[in-house]
Scaffold this motif. Structure first.
Motif, PDB file in Angstrom:
ATOM      1  N   PHE A 392       0.802  -1.225   0.000  1.00  0.00           N
ATOM      2  CA  PHE A 392       0.000   0.000   0.000  1.00  0.00           C
ATOM      3  C   PHE A 392       0.837   1.279   0.000  1.00  0.00           C
ATOM      4  O   PHE A 392       0.429   2.288  -0.580  1.00  0.00           O
ATOM      5  CB  PHE A 392      -0.949   0.007   1.205  1.00  0.00           C
ATOM      6  CG  PHE A 392      -2.115  -0.930   1.058  1.00  0.00           C
ATOM      7  CD1 PHE A 392      -3.098  -0.698   0.108  1.00  0.00           C
ATOM      8  CD2 PHE A 392      -2.230  -2.049   1.865  1.00  0.00           C
ATOM      9  CE1 PHE A 392      -4.171  -1.561  -0.038  1.00  0.00           C
ATOM     10  CE2 PHE A 392      -3.296  -2.915   1.733  1.00  0.00           C
ATOM     11  CZ  PHE A 392      -4.272  -2.673   0.772  1.00  0.00           C
ATOM     12  N   LYS A 404      -8.063  -4.054   1.740  1.00  0.00           N
ATOM     13  CA  LYS A 404      -8.027  -3.059   2.809  1.00  0.00           C
ATOM     14  C   LYS A 404      -8.731  -3.526   4.083  1.00  0.00           C
ATOM     15  O   LYS A 404      -8.212  -3.298   5.188  1.00  0.00           O
ATOM     16  CB  LYS A 404      -8.606  -1.729   2.318  1.00  0.00           C
ATOM     17  CG  LYS A 404      -7.719  -1.048   1.276  1.00  0.00           C
ATOM     18  CD  LYS A 404      -8.279   0.294   0.848  1.00  0.00           C
ATOM     19  CE  LYS A 404      -7.354   0.969  -0.172  1.00  0.00           C
ATOM     20  NZ  LYS A 404      -7.881   2.283  -0.598  1.00  0.00           N
ATOM     21  N   PHE A 437      -7.454   2.918   6.876  1.00  0.00           N
ATOM     22  CA  PHE A 437      -7.726   2.114   5.678  1.00  0.00           C
ATOM     23  C   PHE A 437      -9.150   1.557   5.664  1.00  0.00           C
ATOM     24  O   PHE A 437      -9.783   1.490   4.618  1.00  0.00           O
ATOM     25  CB  PHE A 437      -6.722   0.958   5.579  1.00  0.00           C
ATOM     26  CG  PHE A 437      -5.478   1.321   4.832  1.00  0.00           C
ATOM     27  CD1 PHE A 437      -5.322   0.998   3.495  1.00  0.00           C
ATOM     28  CD2 PHE A 437      -4.457   2.015   5.453  1.00  0.00           C
ATOM     29  CE1 PHE A 437      -4.182   1.344   2.787  1.00  0.00           C
ATOM     30  CE2 PHE A 437      -3.308   2.372   4.772  1.00  0.00           C
ATOM     31  CZ  PHE A 437      -3.167   2.036   3.433  1.00  0.00           C
TER      32      PHE A 437
END
Length: 747
Positions: A392, A404, A437
């Motif tokens: 990421f 995620k 996230f």
């Protein structure tokens, strides 16, 4: 009536009222385009399958675009209605998108190309649609060049769309297969897509690619239909039995056997024989050793599994090899290993390996191995976290890491492990990343716990209140109590005791109501509620810190009326009576606490309870019972729960006193000597306890015939207190007894 009023109606969701006023305004030339746009948006919002005014809304949006072709909202709404709702006006959509692409930003170009490709599909112009998707791929790579996650997600969708056009619209399966291959590096989370790809590949004899797709299907960790699993496994098994063998097919079969063993009815012995035969073909392939070790491990043949797991790791290995190796070495050989080098694997695999190891930890953890289990659990989650971060933040690694929600869950579990290791700064960072996230309340909850440890109380309150607001009505009552307790404790630590007391009062009332309602019927709920009640009592203890001891005892006695079996209340009463030197009540409260906790030998409060009861027993001349309690505390001090110097010297002095009263002079002298060692090390100043210890030292030595040492001890006291009555009394008595009186002493 002004246009602003209508806009306010729309923004507040009063679409019907807004629409009712708009027609009056449309008769005037002022703000005509703005009103038409607002009318179209109202029509869009109030329309559904029963009240369908989408066509009318579409016409209004087109009216706006005829006056202002670059009006973005009109473009977006109008094209969306045409393409996805009424599924008409394809030519007009293409015309609008052509114009839009002339001035659109790169991000808007993605939107326009998607819409135009859809319009071409409506017209059965497949080549034009595929051409637009090719342009879309180039645009996506440009727009998301710095965002690997967005890039992989977008490209995965585009290649799937191209493949489905070729397969379902153009009836060109080989072209579809080519698109599937080109998009295979861009992982998607729908496992059934991989089953579809695999079957198509086998149909066209692309066995290696079909095997690769099957691996993704079987290892997706999703609930998939039994029929899909059985059919694909049977097809792979049939291909291998017919002599079509490659690594991907073999790997897919082994994954299916491991993950869906009961579904595919694979006999473990047959699987072992299958692997042994394949080792003749692929003698240096880590996958075969991995699954051979896995079969033996699952059958609890831990020692037999180890050589295969180690061989797999030496050839490359996987995350699962790590957790199985650690477990097998511990179960088979009682060895607690630490690995210096770890296999390269995806973040997901390390996450699931950590979960497996954590389940093993729950079964096997004890005081001897707890630290080892925790360190290795943290290590596995750390590895998953680091691989996720590489993907990421550094855009490195496989697109399989593009998950995620799973990354956020990994952060939560890793943060918990770091907190257990007392690495609160790092735990806070990890929870913060995870929440950014994919927000979920448990992450926020655990984040607030770490902030409490870091004494960042205002931030902890903010996180707790966010959970209480966002999850209102969804939390269990014990979760709610835990959160409110933490909120109150944070207020207390910030010095806002009034707010903490308000929260405690509310929680007391809610707790009593909950108990009276009878909603906590099963044992699990009762235990969870009991644990949270103890937390409330901890808060009460904090709030009583600056109150008088008498007031605190009064409060705890009232709490006892609410819940006579609350061991924490008995603990607090014992503490209060100890401080008031009420030995009889102190002993009684300690006895009740120990009765409720089964002796509390392993409790964190064991040392405190036995210490205070032991002192009280000594003060009430119950010397043998006092020695039993205080000896237990003495052992705990040297094992792992150190007392303060003052508490330890007091302990030794009381033990010496008890042995003195029982005429156990050698034991008395031993404990006195330990206390004097503390005096020497810590440069202890002369005080009451110092005087007590030196007097007992003198008495013990005198009783054992060490007259010189005894008199020397008395002389030492006289350096500080020349007229000390206890010293003078002993000197008078001992001088009368004569120098050789020690010969009469038997013990």
């Amino acid at each position: 009536m002004k246009i602003e009023y209508l806009l306010d109606l729309f923004e507040s969701g009063q679409y019907v009222q807004c629409l009712a006023h708009i027609n009056d305004f449309l008769n005037h030339p002022v703000n005509n385009t703005e009103l038409t746009l607002l009318r179209a948006k109202c029509l869009f919002e109030i329309s559904d399958t029963k009240y369908n005014r989408f066509e009318e809304a579409y016409s209004n949006f087109i009216e706006v675009l005829e006056i202002n072709p670059t009006q973005y909202e009109a473009l977006h709404y109008g094209i969306h209605i045409a393409v996805f709702i009424i599924k008409d006006h394809a030519d007009k959509v293409i015309e609008l998108c052509d114009g839009w692409l002339q001035w659109a930003t790169p991000t808007q170009q993605i939107e326009a190309l998607n819409y135009r490709a859809k319009a071409y599909l409506m017209l059965k112009n497949f080549s034009a649609a595929l051409n637009d998707y090719d342009k879309l791929i180039s645009t996506v790579k440009l727009v998301h060049a710095a965002d690997r996650s967005q890039l992989d997600s977008a490209l995965s969708i585009v290649y799937l769309k191209k493949a489905h056009i070729a397969l379902n619209e153009m009836n060109e399966p080989e072209l579809a297969l080519n698109f599937f291959k080109r998009g295979f590096d861009y992982h998607h989370n729908d496992a059934l897509k991989y089953a579809e790809i695999s079957k198509l590949a086998f149909l066209h004899k692309a066995y290696d690619f079909g095997g690769a797709a099957a691996i993704q299907f079987f290892s997706a960790n999703q609930n998939v239909p039994v029929k899909e699993v059985s059919e694909l496994y049977a097809q792979i098994k049939s291909l291998i039995e017919s002599g079509i063998v490659n690594k991907n097919l073999v790997h897919a079969k082994l994954v299916a056997s491991k993950v869906f063993g009961s579904m595919v009815e694979q006999n473990p012995l047959d699987n072992l024989n299958f692997i042994r035969e394949l080792l003749k073909v692929y003698p240096d392939w880590d996958v075969l050793y991995h699954y051979y070790g896995a079969e033996l491990h699952n059958a609890e043949g831990y020692d037999e599994a180890l050589p295969y797991i180690q061989k797999s790791m030496s050839l490359g290995g996987s995350a699962f090899d790590v957790c199985w190796y650690l477990e097998s070495t511990y179960r088979a050989r009682k060895q607690m290993h630490t690995l210096q080098e770890l296999p390269t694997d995806d973040a997901k695999n390390y996450y699931y390996a950590a979960l497996i190891f954590q389940n093993t930890e729950l079964k096997l953890k004890n005081p001897h191995n707890a630290a080892w289990f925790l360190e290795n659990r943290a290590m596995l989650y750390a590895q998953s976290f680091n691989v996720f971060c590489s993907y990421f933040f550094k855009q490195l690694g496989s697109s399989k890491n593009n998950d995620k929600p799973l990354f956020a869950t990994c952060c939560n579990n890793y943060g918990l492990a770091l907190a257990e290791l007392k690495n609160y700064e790092e735990a806070e960072r990890v929870h913060r990343i995870g929440y950014s996230f994919h927000p979920f309340w448990k992450q926020l909850n655990n984040w607030s716990k770490v902030l409490m440890h870091l004494r960042r109380y205002s931030e902890a309150i903010s996180k707790v209140q966010q959970v209480l607001k966002e999850e209102k009505g969804k939390l269990t009552f014990d979760d709610y109590l835990e959160l409110r307790y933490r909120e109150a404790l944070a207020f207390f630590n910030l010095g806002n005791k009034e707010q903490a007391e308000i929260i405690l009062t509310i929680l007391d009332q809610e707790y009593d109501q909950r108990c009276a309602s009878g909603k906590t019927t099963n044992k699990g709920q009762q235990q969870a509620l009991k644990e949270q009640y103890v937390q409330l009592q901890h808060l009460r203890a904090h709030l009583l810190q600056n109150k008088s001891i008498e007031h605190a005892i009064e409060i705890w006695q009232k709490q006892l009326q609410r819940n006579p079996d609350d061991h924490f209340t008995w603990l607090m009463l014992m503490q209060g009576y100890f401080e008031l030197n009420n030995d009889k009540q102190c002993i009684a409260c300690a006895n009740n606490y120990l009765a409720l906790t089964g002796g509390a030998l392993l409790s964190e409060n064991a040392q405190q309870v036995y210490y205070r009861r032991g002192i009280a027993l000594a003060n009430t001349d119950q010397y043998e019972r006092a020695i039993s309690d205080l000896n237990f505390v003495f052992e705990l001090h040297y094992k792992h729960r150190s007392l303060s110097d003052l508490e330890f010297v007091t302990l030794c002095s009381k033990l010496a006193h008890c042995h003195q009263q029982l005429k156990n002079w050698r034991s008395c002298l031993g404990f006195v000597q330990v206390a004097m060692d503390i005096f020497s090390i810590s440069c202890w100043s002369f005080d009451t306890i110092y005087l007590e210890v030196i007097l007992r030292y003198a008495d013990a030595n005198y009783a054992l015939g060490n007259i010189r040492k005894a008199k020397k001890a008395l002389a030492k006291i006289q350096l500080y207190q020349p007229e000390n009555s206890e010293v003078l009394k002993r000197q008078l008595t001992w001088n009368k007894s004569g120098f050789f009186s020690f010969l009469k002493i038997s013990n």
